[in-house]
Design a protein around this motif. Sequence first.
Motif, PDB file in Angstrom:
ATOM      1  N   THR A 134       0.863  -1.278  -0.005  1.00 13.26           N
ATOM      2  CA  THR A 134       0.048  -0.035  -0.041  1.00 13.26           C
ATOM      3  C   THR A 134       0.757   1.403  -0.080  1.00 13.26           C
ATOM      4  O   THR A 134       0.461   2.081  -0.738  1.00 13.26           O
ATOM      5  N   PHE A 135       1.826   1.352   0.909  1.00  9.62           N
ATOM      6  CA  PHE A 135       2.807   2.469   0.977  1.00  9.62           C
ATOM      7  C   PHE A 135       3.518   2.694  -0.579  1.00  9.62           C
ATOM      8  O   PHE A 135       3.200   3.867  -1.172  1.00  9.62           O
ATOM      9  N   LEU A 136       3.980   1.644  -1.299  1.00  8.14           N
ATOM     10  CA  LEU A 136       4.516   1.572  -2.498  1.00  8.14           C
ATOM     11  C   LEU A 136       3.439   2.301  -3.583  1.00  8.14           C
ATOM     12  O   LEU A 136       3.909   3.103  -4.344  1.00  8.14           O
ATOM     13  N   PHE A 137       2.294   1.795  -3.493  1.00  8.79           N
ATOM     14  CA  PHE A 137       1.084   2.311  -4.519  1.00  8.79           C
ATOM     15  C   PHE A 137       1.114   3.598  -3.982  1.00  8.79           C
ATOM     16  O   PHE A 137       0.732   4.315  -5.108  1.00  8.79           O
ATOM     17  N   ASN A 138       0.973   4.286  -2.762  1.00  9.09           N
ATOM     18  CA  ASN A 138       0.599   5.501  -2.597  1.00  9.09           C
ATOM     19  C   ASN A 138       2.045   6.510  -2.999  1.00  9.09           C
ATOM     20  O   ASN A 138       1.693   7.620  -3.169  1.00  9.09           O
ATOM     21  N   GLN A 139       3.010   5.734  -3.067  1.00  3.48           N
ATOM     22  CA  GLN A 139       4.138   6.655  -3.495  1.00  3.48           C
ATOM     23  C   GLN A 139       4.441   6.749  -5.049  1.00  3.48           C
ATOM     24  O   GLN A 139       5.102   7.226  -5.706  1.00  3.48           O
ATOM     25  N   GLY A 140       3.229   6.203  -5.437  1.00  2.00           N
ATOM     26  CA  GLY A 140       3.033   6.287  -7.165  1.00  2.00           C
ATOM     27  C   GLY A 140       4.047   5.241  -7.922  1.00  2.00           C
ATOM     28  O   GLY A 140       4.174   5.349  -9.145  1.00  2.00           O
ATOM     29  N   CYS A 141       4.647   4.069  -7.050  1.00  4.28           N
ATOM     30  CA  CYS A 141       5.174   2.863  -7.854  1.00  4.28           C
ATOM     31  C   CYS A 141       4.198   2.091  -8.225  1.00  4.28           C
ATOM     32  O   CYS A 141       3.055   1.936  -7.857  1.00  4.28           O
ATOM     33  N   ARG A 177       9.051   3.217 -10.641  1.00  7.95           N
ATOM     34  CA  ARG A 177       8.166   4.798 -10.846  1.00  7.95           C
ATOM     35  C   ARG A 177       8.970   5.606 -11.539  1.00  7.95           C
ATOM     36  O   ARG A 177      10.323   5.392 -11.625  1.00  7.95           O
ATOM     37  N   GLU A 178       8.483   6.644 -12.046  1.00  8.57           N
ATOM     38  CA  GLU A 178       9.029   7.490 -12.787  1.00  8.57           C
ATOM     39  C   GLU A 178      10.130   8.284 -11.847  1.00  8.57           C
ATOM     40  O   GLU A 178       9.979   8.510 -10.805  1.00  8.57           O
ATOM     41  N   GLY A 179      11.485   8.568 -12.490  1.00  7.52           N
ATOM     42  CA  GLY A 179      12.566   9.096 -11.790  1.00  7.52           C
ATOM     43  C   GLY A 179      13.403   8.312 -10.914  1.00  7.52           C
ATOM     44  O   GLY A 179      14.217   8.645 -10.422  1.00  7.52           O
ATOM     45  N   LEU A 180      12.960   6.909 -10.720  1.00  9.47           N
ATOM     46  CA  LEU A 180      13.976   6.208 -10.046  1.00  9.47           C
ATOM     47  C   LEU A 180      15.053   5.418 -11.080  1.00  9.47           C
ATOM     48  O   LEU A 180      14.790   5.364 -12.075  1.00  9.47           O
ATOM     49  N   THR A 181      16.259   5.553 -10.534  1.00 11.91           N
ATOM     50  CA  THR A 181      17.444   5.105 -11.231  1.00 11.91           C
ATOM     51  C   THR A 181      17.551   3.620 -11.237  1.00 11.91           C
ATOM     52  O   THR A 181      18.099   3.129 -12.399  1.00 11.91           O
ATOM     53  N   ARG A 182      16.827   2.769 -10.352  1.00 14.55           N
ATOM     54  CA  ARG A 182      16.834   1.468 -10.454  1.00 14.55           C
ATOM     55  C   ARG A 182      15.722   0.982  -9.666  1.00 14.55           C
ATOM     56  O   ARG A 182      15.092   1.613  -8.976  1.00 14.55           O
ATOM     57  N   PRO A 183      15.078  -0.340 -10.075  1.00 15.09           N
ATOM     58  CA  PRO A 183      13.853  -0.724  -9.566  1.00 15.09           C
ATOM     59  C   PRO A 183      14.001  -0.997  -7.957  1.00 15.09           C
ATOM     60  O   PRO A 183      14.994  -1.287  -7.586  1.00 15.09           O
ATOM     61  N   ILE A 184      12.906  -0.994  -7.547  1.00 12.79           N
ATOM     62  CA  ILE A 184      12.979  -1.499  -5.878  1.00 12.79           C
ATOM     63  C   ILE A 184      12.610  -3.052  -6.107  1.00 12.79           C
ATOM     64  O   ILE A 184      11.486  -3.469  -6.540  1.00 12.79           O
ATOM     65  N   ILE A 185      13.210  -3.795  -5.481  1.00 13.00           N
ATOM     66  CA  ILE A 185      13.279  -5.358  -5.226  1.00 13.00           C
ATOM     67  C   ILE A 185      12.627  -5.637  -4.026  1.00 13.00           C
ATOM     68  O   ILE A 185      13.341  -5.345  -2.928  1.00 13.00           O
ATOM     69  N   ILE A 186      11.233  -6.305  -4.134  1.00 18.40           N
ATOM     70  CA  ILE A 186      10.779  -6.722  -2.590  1.00 18.40           C
ATOM     71  C   ILE A 186      10.686  -8.217  -2.739  1.00 18.40           C
ATOM     72  O   ILE A 186       9.902  -8.901  -3.567  1.00 18.40           O
TER      73      ILE A 186
END
Length: 79
Positions: A16-23, A37-46
């Motif tokens: 939910t936090f990630l969705f709220n951050q626009g991810c 999301r737009e502007g990230l230099t690399r993806p977030i891996i969960i």
Amino acid sequence: MNTFSLSNIPLSKFWTFLFNQGCSRVSTEGGHEKWTREGLTRPIIIPTHIDPVSELIVRNTIRALGISRKEFISEMKQI
């Protein structure tokens, strides 16, 4: 005194936090999800096979998103 910890965050609240951050979730491979999301230099891996989310993953995500710990805690209290 701060009573909120960066560890033991349920996976559903972290999503939910990630969705709220626009991810958005790009893909799932094995037990890991890739978010971007737009502007990230690399993806977030969960890692999805570990619930709750570890503090290391939370700290790396905060750093990647460019937000402060205080902003993260404020957002998580609202979820």
